[in-house]
Scaffold this motif. Sequence first.
Motif, PDB file in Angstrom:
ATOM      1  N   ASP A  94      65.806  53.523  29.534  1.00  0.00           N
ATOM      2  CA  ASP A  94      66.550  52.389  28.995  1.00  0.00           C
ATOM      3  C   ASP A  94      66.126  51.107  29.695  1.00  0.00           C
ATOM      4  N   LEU A  95      65.162  50.410  29.100  1.00  0.00           N
ATOM      5  CA  LEU A  95      64.665  49.191  29.724  1.00  0.00           C
ATOM      6  C   LEU A  95      65.741  48.123  29.823  1.00  0.00           C
ATOM      7  N   ALA A  96      66.656  48.089  28.873  1.00  0.00           N
ATOM      8  CA  ALA A  96      67.732  47.081  28.942  1.00  0.00           C
ATOM      9  C   ALA A  96      68.505  47.234  30.240  1.00  0.00           C
ATOM     10  N   LYS A  97      68.853  48.460  30.580  1.00  0.00           N
ATOM     11  CA  LYS A  97      69.576  48.676  31.838  1.00  0.00           C
ATOM     12  C   LYS A  97      68.697  48.354  33.036  1.00  0.00           C
ATOM     13  N   ILE A  98      67.430  48.672  32.920  1.00  0.00           N
ATOM     14  CA  ILE A  98      66.511  48.338  34.016  1.00  0.00           C
ATOM     15  C   ILE A  98      66.438  46.821  34.180  1.00  0.00           C
ATOM     16  N   LEU A  99      66.226  46.119  33.070  1.00  0.00           N
ATOM     17  CA  LEU A  99      66.114  44.663  33.152  1.00  0.00           C
ATOM     18  C   LEU A  99      67.431  44.009  33.553  1.00  0.00           C
ATOM     19  N   ASN A 100      68.543  44.561  33.064  1.00  0.00           N
ATOM     20  CA  ASN A 100      69.851  44.011  33.451  1.00  0.00           C
ATOM     21  C   ASN A 100      70.130  44.187  34.933  1.00  0.00           C
ATOM     22  N   SER A 101      69.564  45.244  35.525  1.00  0.00           N
ATOM     23  CA  SER A 101      69.771  45.464  36.957  1.00  0.00           C
ATOM     24  C   SER A 101      68.679  44.809  37.793  1.00  0.00           C
ATOM     25  N   ALA A 102      67.655  44.253  37.122  1.00  0.00           N
ATOM     26  CA  ALA A 102      66.540  43.643  37.846  1.00  0.00           C
ATOM     27  C   ALA A 102      67.002  42.407  38.601  1.00  0.00           C
ATOM     28  N   LYS A 103      66.517  42.307  39.794  1.00  0.00           N
ATOM     29  CA  LYS A 103      66.825  41.159  40.633  1.00  0.00           C
ATOM     30  C   LYS A 103      65.506  40.519  41.052  1.00  0.00           C
ATOM     31  N   PRO A 104      65.482  39.205  41.088  1.00  0.00           N
ATOM     32  CA  PRO A 104      64.241  38.547  41.516  1.00  0.00           C
ATOM     33  C   PRO A 104      63.823  39.030  42.895  1.00  0.00           C
ATOM     34  N   TYR A 105      62.558  39.243  43.053  1.00  0.00           N
ATOM     35  CA  TYR A 105      62.021  39.627  44.352  1.00  0.00           C
ATOM     36  C   TYR A 105      61.928  38.371  45.201  1.00  0.00           C
ATOM     37  N   LYS A 106      62.662  38.387  46.298  1.00  0.00           N
ATOM     38  CA  LYS A 106      62.778  37.225  47.177  1.00  0.00           C
ATOM     39  C   LYS A 106      63.185  36.021  46.337  1.00  0.00           C
ATOM     40  N   ASP A 107      62.476  34.914  46.452  1.00  0.00           N
ATOM     41  CA  ASP A 107      62.843  33.717  45.700  1.00  0.00           C
ATOM     42  C   ASP A 107      61.933  33.491  44.496  1.00  0.00           C
ATOM     43  N   THR A 108      61.256  34.534  44.058  1.00  0.00           N
ATOM     44  CA  THR A 108      60.340  34.363  42.928  1.00  0.00           C
ATOM     45  C   THR A 108      61.098  34.303  41.612  1.00  0.00           C
ATOM     46  N   LYS A 109      60.468  33.721  40.623  1.00  0.00           N
ATOM     47  CA  LYS A 109      61.047  33.674  39.285  1.00  0.00           C
ATOM     48  C   LYS A 109      60.208  34.477  38.302  1.00  0.00           C
ATOM     49  N   THR A 110      59.186  35.157  38.828  1.00  0.00           N
ATOM     50  CA  THR A 110      58.311  35.928  37.951  1.00  0.00           C
ATOM     51  C   THR A 110      58.211  37.398  38.340  1.00  0.00           C
ATOM     52  N   VAL A 111      58.723  37.772  39.491  1.00  0.00           N
ATOM     53  CA  VAL A 111      58.662  39.166  39.928  1.00  0.00           C
ATOM     54  C   VAL A 111      60.085  39.681  40.087  1.00  0.00           C
ATOM     55  N   PHE A 112      60.347  40.829  39.472  1.00  0.00           N
ATOM     56  CA  PHE A 112      61.672  41.427  39.500  1.00  0.00           C
ATOM     57  C   PHE A 112      61.566  42.871  39.964  1.00  0.00           C
ATOM     58  N   ILE A 113      62.568  43.306  40.696  1.00  0.00           N
ATOM     59  CA  ILE A 113      62.656  44.677  41.167  1.00  0.00           C
ATOM     60  C   ILE A 113      63.908  45.285  40.544  1.00  0.00           C
ATOM     61  N   ALA A 114      63.765  46.495  40.036  1.00  0.00           N
ATOM     62  CA  ALA A 114      64.915  47.175  39.438  1.00  0.00           C
ATOM     63  C   ALA A 114      64.918  48.631  39.867  1.00  0.00           C
ATOM     64  N   LYS A 115      66.109  49.193  39.934  1.00  0.00           N
ATOM     65  CA  LYS A 115      66.261  50.622  40.199  1.00  0.00           C
ATOM     66  C   LYS A 115      67.089  51.195  39.059  1.00  0.00           C
ATOM     67  N   TYR A 116      66.579  52.280  38.486  1.00  0.00           N
ATOM     68  CA  TYR A 116      67.261  52.916  37.367  1.00  0.00           C
ATOM     69  C   TYR A 116      66.937  54.403  37.394  1.00  0.00           C
ATOM     70  N   ALA A 117      67.955  55.218  37.266  1.00  0.00           N
ATOM     71  CA  ALA A 117      67.805  56.678  37.225  1.00  0.00           C
ATOM     72  C   ALA A 117      66.960  57.188  38.389  1.00  0.00           C
TER      73      ALA A 117
END
Length: 176
Positions: A94-117
């Motif tokens: 479920d990418l929606a849940k992955i993206l909804n849980s994604a948080k910017p990596y440090k102060d970047t606006k283009t890199v996101f880290i997510a944890k799912y399942a």
Amino acid sequence: MKQLWTLLILSGALAASPISVPENFKSDFEQRITNPDKKVIHYKGTVRFSDEKMLKWVYEEPTRKEVCSNGENVTVVDHDLEQVSYYLIEKGFDLAKILNSAKPYKDTKTVFIAKYAGKNYTIQLDAKKHLWRVAYYDDLDNEVLIIFDKMNYGKGKLPLKSLLCEAPESYDVIGE
């Protein structure tokens, strides 16, 4: 193939993402799968996404193959083997849940880290805030990296015919 199916399911979640994702897109892609022994397999082709769940991958290298999904079923047309396979998707992604849980990596606006399942995902956007790279480890501990190139975002639905896999009647059929 399991890594590809994981990506197929991701299509159903793109529209609900906090990361700006279009109603449809077309892109070239390169997929790199690195196994635990560091052997790398490279795939290249094009991908189309539409209608929140329709996805078509057209592999051009190293083999000619089409993989189409509506989020529930997958059709694989292997032109080199002259074979068509049909599958139900058992384990969703479920990418929606992955993206909804994604948080910017440090102060970047283009890199996101997510944890799912129980898995970690890295999602990168390009300068236009378009999906550029997705990286994760699959169930076989392979490192999967998908790089999108010439991403073209669009509005509305793509024609259904452009998202369906078609094969000659002479191809062998598995799992119909």
